[in-house]
Motif scaffolding. Sequence first.
Motif, PDB file in Angstrom:
ATOM      1  N   LEU A  93       0.809  -1.226   0.000  1.00 49.52           N
ATOM      2  CA  LEU A  93       0.000   0.000   0.000  1.00 49.52           C
ATOM      3  C   LEU A  93       0.839   1.272   0.000  1.00 49.52           C
ATOM      4  CD1 LEU A  93      -2.609  -1.255   2.617  1.00 49.52           C
ATOM      5  CD2 LEU A  93      -2.961  -1.055   0.140  1.00 49.52           C
ATOM      6  N   ASP A  94       0.175   2.384  -0.297  1.00 48.30           N
ATOM      7  CA  ASP A  94       0.824   3.703  -0.313  1.00 48.30           C
ATOM      8  C   ASP A  94       0.629   4.440   1.009  1.00 48.30           C
ATOM      9  OD1 ASP A  94       1.543   3.553  -3.058  1.00 48.30           O
ATOM     10  OD2 ASP A  94      -0.487   4.180  -3.635  1.00 48.30           O
ATOM     11  N   LYS A  95       1.455   5.457   1.175  1.00 41.43           N
ATOM     12  CA  LYS A  95       1.350   6.346   2.348  1.00 41.43           C
ATOM     13  C   LYS A  95       0.001   7.062   2.342  1.00 41.43           C
ATOM     14  CE  LYS A  95       3.359   8.005   5.955  1.00 41.43           C
ATOM     15  NZ  LYS A  95       3.673   6.979   6.956  1.00 41.43           N
ATOM     16  N   VAL A  96      -0.387   7.508   1.141  1.00 42.49           N
ATOM     17  CA  VAL A  96      -1.665   8.210   0.984  1.00 42.49           C
ATOM     18  C   VAL A  96      -2.616   7.289   0.225  1.00 42.49           C
ATOM     19  CG1 VAL A  96      -2.825  10.213  -0.042  1.00 42.49           C
ATOM     20  CG2 VAL A  96      -0.543  10.465   0.955  1.00 42.49           C
ATOM     21  N   TYR A  97      -3.741   6.987   0.828  1.00 44.42           N
ATOM     22  CA  TYR A  97      -4.715   6.119   0.175  1.00 44.42           C
ATOM     23  C   TYR A  97      -5.572   6.898  -0.820  1.00 44.42           C
ATOM     24  CZ  TYR A  97      -9.016   3.575  -0.648  1.00 44.42           C
ATOM     25  OH  TYR A  97     -10.084   2.979  -1.250  1.00 44.42           O
ATOM     26  N   SER A  98      -5.741   6.335  -2.016  1.00 45.37           N
ATOM     27  CA  SER A  98      -6.782   6.826  -2.928  1.00 45.37           C
ATOM     28  C   SER A  98      -7.294   5.596  -3.658  1.00 45.37           C
ATOM     29  CB  SER A  98      -6.236   7.850  -3.922  1.00 45.37           C
ATOM     30  OG  SER A  98      -5.610   7.212  -5.007  1.00 45.37           O
ATOM     31  N   TYR A  99      -8.575   5.592  -3.974  1.00 46.69           N
ATOM     32  CA  TYR A  99      -9.175   4.391  -4.557  1.00 46.69           C
ATOM     33  C   TYR A  99      -8.542   4.019  -5.893  1.00 46.69           C
ATOM     34  CZ  TYR A  99     -12.433   0.979  -6.335  1.00 46.69           C
ATOM     35  OH  TYR A  99     -12.972  -0.165  -6.857  1.00 46.69           O
ATOM     36  N   SER A 100      -8.279   5.031  -6.736  1.00 46.12           N
ATOM     37  CA  SER A 100      -7.721   4.712  -8.057  1.00 46.12           C
ATOM     38  C   SER A 100      -6.335   4.068  -7.954  1.00 46.12           C
ATOM     39  CB  SER A 100      -7.707   5.949  -8.952  1.00 46.12           C
ATOM     40  OG  SER A 100      -7.080   7.003  -8.291  1.00 46.12           O
ATOM     41  N   ARG A 101      -5.531   4.516  -7.004  1.00 48.71           N
ATOM     42  CA  ARG A 101      -4.225   3.886  -6.777  1.00 48.71           C
ATOM     43  C   ARG A 101      -4.419   2.481  -6.203  1.00 48.71           C
ATOM     44  NH1 ARG A 101       0.323   3.196  -8.315  1.00 48.71           N
ATOM     45  NH2 ARG A 101       1.003   2.585  -6.227  1.00 48.71           N
ATOM     46  N   PHE A 102      -5.351   2.354  -5.294  1.00 47.01           N
ATOM     47  CA  PHE A 102      -5.589   1.053  -4.673  1.00 47.01           C
ATOM     48  C   PHE A 102      -6.019   0.013  -5.713  1.00 47.01           C
ATOM     49  CE2 PHE A 102      -8.233  -2.191  -2.672  1.00 47.01           C
ATOM     50  CZ  PHE A 102      -7.302  -2.716  -1.787  1.00 47.01           C
ATOM     51  N   GLU A 103      -6.874   0.428  -6.639  1.00 44.43           N
ATOM     52  CA  GLU A 103      -7.310  -0.476  -7.723  1.00 44.43           C
ATOM     53  C   GLU A 103      -6.102  -1.026  -8.486  1.00 44.43           C
ATOM     54  OE1 GLU A 103     -10.009   2.064 -10.011  1.00 44.43           O
ATOM     55  OE2 GLU A 103     -11.390   0.354 -10.050  1.00 44.43           O
ATOM     56  N   LYS A 104      -5.125  -0.157  -8.755  1.00 39.81           N
ATOM     57  CA  LYS A 104      -3.927  -0.567  -9.486  1.00 39.81           C
ATOM     58  C   LYS A 104      -3.082  -1.537  -8.665  1.00 39.81           C
ATOM     59  CE  LYS A 104      -3.410   3.354 -12.608  1.00 39.81           C
ATOM     60  NZ  LYS A 104      -4.321   4.395 -12.034  1.00 39.81           N
ATOM     61  N   ILE A 105      -2.933  -1.239  -7.383  1.00 38.52           N
ATOM     62  CA  ILE A 105      -2.161  -2.112  -6.492  1.00 38.52           C
ATOM     63  C   ILE A 105      -2.849  -3.477  -6.398  1.00 38.52           C
ATOM     64  CG2 ILE A 105      -1.358  -2.449  -4.104  1.00 38.52           C
ATOM     65  CD1 ILE A 105      -1.257   0.715  -3.941  1.00 38.52           C
ATOM     66  N   PHE A 106      -4.174  -3.451  -6.269  1.00 39.63           N
ATOM     67  CA  PHE A 106      -4.938  -4.699  -6.204  1.00 39.63           C
ATOM     68  C   PHE A 106      -4.696  -5.524  -7.465  1.00 39.63           C
ATOM     69  CE2 PHE A 106      -8.502  -7.541  -6.685  1.00 39.63           C
ATOM     70  CZ  PHE A 106      -8.755  -7.980  -5.400  1.00 39.63           C
ATOM     71  N   PHE A 107      -4.730  -4.847  -8.606  1.00 41.54           N
ATOM     72  CA  PHE A 107      -4.522  -5.552  -9.882  1.00 41.54           C
ATOM     73  C   PHE A 107      -3.115  -6.152  -9.961  1.00 41.54           C
ATOM     74  CE2 PHE A 107      -3.582  -6.139 -14.338  1.00 41.54           C
ATOM     75  CZ  PHE A 107      -4.723  -6.797 -14.787  1.00 41.54           C
ATOM     76  N   GLU A 108      -2.119  -5.404  -9.506  1.00 41.65           N
ATOM     77  CA  GLU A 108      -0.740  -5.915  -9.518  1.00 41.65           C
ATOM     78  C   GLU A 108      -0.596  -7.181  -8.686  1.00 41.65           C
ATOM     79  OE1 GLU A 108       1.708  -2.540  -8.364  1.00 41.65           O
ATOM     80  OE2 GLU A 108       1.035  -1.474 -10.172  1.00 41.65           O
ATOM     81  N   VAL A 109      -1.303  -7.230  -7.566  1.00 38.86           N
ATOM     82  CA  VAL A 109      -1.199  -8.394  -6.677  1.00 38.86           C
ATOM     83  C   VAL A 109      -2.043  -9.567  -7.188  1.00 38.86           C
ATOM     84  CG1 VAL A 109      -1.669  -9.241  -4.324  1.00 38.86           C
ATOM     85  CG2 VAL A 109      -0.625  -6.990  -4.647  1.00 38.86           C
ATOM     86  N   TYR A 110      -3.289  -9.279  -7.572  1.00 39.64           N
ATOM     87  CA  TYR A 110      -4.223 -10.367  -7.907  1.00 39.64           C
ATOM     88  C   TYR A 110      -4.357 -10.669  -9.411  1.00 39.64           C
ATOM     89  CZ  TYR A 110      -5.743 -10.553  -3.046  1.00 39.64           C
ATOM     90  OH  TYR A 110      -5.771 -10.716  -1.678  1.00 39.64           O
ATOM     91  N   GLN A 111      -3.832  -9.768 -10.245  1.00 36.94           N
ATOM     92  CA  GLN A 111      -3.995  -9.916 -11.703  1.00 36.94           C
ATOM     93  C   GLN A 111      -5.474  -9.995 -12.089  1.00 36.94           C
ATOM     94  OE1 GLN A 111      -1.251  -9.812 -14.015  1.00 36.94           O
ATOM     95  NE2 GLN A 111      -0.371  -9.048 -12.110  1.00 36.94           N
ATOM     96  N   LYS A 112      -6.293  -9.323 -11.309  1.00 35.50           N
ATOM     97  CA  LYS A 112      -7.735  -9.242 -11.583  1.00 35.50           C
ATOM     98  C   LYS A 112      -8.219  -7.866 -11.161  1.00 35.50           C
ATOM     99  CE  LYS A 112      -9.300 -14.032 -10.938  1.00 35.50           C
ATOM    100  NZ  LYS A 112      -8.971 -14.357 -12.307  1.00 35.50           N
ATOM    101  N   GLU A 113      -9.247  -7.374 -11.876  1.00 35.25           N
ATOM    102  CA  GLU A 113      -9.842  -6.095 -11.504  1.00 35.25           C
ATOM    103  C   GLU A 113     -10.604  -6.267 -10.188  1.00 35.25           C
ATOM    104  OE1 GLU A 113      -9.377  -3.287 -13.000  1.00 35.25           O
ATOM    105  OE2 GLU A 113      -8.530  -3.980 -14.899  1.00 35.25           O
ATOM    106  N   LEU A 114     -10.480  -5.276  -9.314  1.00 36.48           N
ATOM    107  CA  LEU A 114     -11.180  -5.328  -8.031  1.00 36.48           C
ATOM    108  C   LEU A 114     -12.692  -5.445  -8.225  1.00 36.48           C
ATOM    109  CD1 LEU A 114     -11.280  -5.169  -4.945  1.00 36.48           C
ATOM    110  CD2 LEU A 114     -10.920  -2.705  -5.105  1.00 36.48           C
ATOM    111  N   SER A 115     -13.239  -4.678  -9.182  1.00 33.24           N
ATOM    112  CA  SER A 115     -14.690  -4.711  -9.400  1.00 33.24           C
ATOM    113  C   SER A 115     -15.155  -6.109  -9.847  1.00 33.24           C
ATOM    114  CB  SER A 115     -15.098  -3.659 -10.426  1.00 33.24           C
ATOM    115  OG  SER A 115     -14.393  -3.864 -11.626  1.00 33.24           O
TER     116      SER A 115
END
Length: 128
Positions: A93-115
Motif C-alpha cells: 500500500l501507499d502512504k496516501v490512500y486513494s481508490y484509483s491507486r488502490f485499484e492498481k495495487i490490487f490488480f498488480e497483486v491479484y492480476q484481476k480487476e477489483l470490481s
Amino acid sequence: MIHEFSHLFSFKLAGGNAIPLWLNEGFAQYVAGQDKKTKEPIYIENNFCEKFGTLRGWDKYVNYSAYTISALFVRFLIKKYSLDKIKELISSLDKVYSYSRFEKIFFEVYQKELSEVEKLFIANLNNK
Ligand SMILES: [Zn+2]
C-alpha cells in the motif's frame, strides 16, 4: 482483544501506510473469527470497496453491514486466493490512500480487476 492485536499486525505489515478501512476492519474481524455468516439478508452496493475505503465512507456505512460485508469479503479473498496474497496486498500500500491507486495495487497483486472480484464474491455468497 484478538481483533485489536490483528490491527497492530496489519499496521506493521503495512509499514504505517494507509490501509483501506474495509481491508483493515475485515482482516481484523477475520483473524478474530468474527466473520461468521449472518442469517440476516445482506444488502451490498456496487463498488462497496470504494465506498468502504475511506474514513468518511466507513463512517457512513458502518451501520449498514460494513463490518459484515468487509469480513466476508476478506474471508473470500483468503479462501480463494490465499492468505499470502492479502499479506502481499497489505504490504504494497501507499502512504496516501486513494481508490484509483488502490485499484492498481490490487490488480498488480491479484492480476484481476477489483470490481470483477467484488462481483465474484457476491455470486459466491448467493451460491451458498
Ligand atoms: Zn477494528
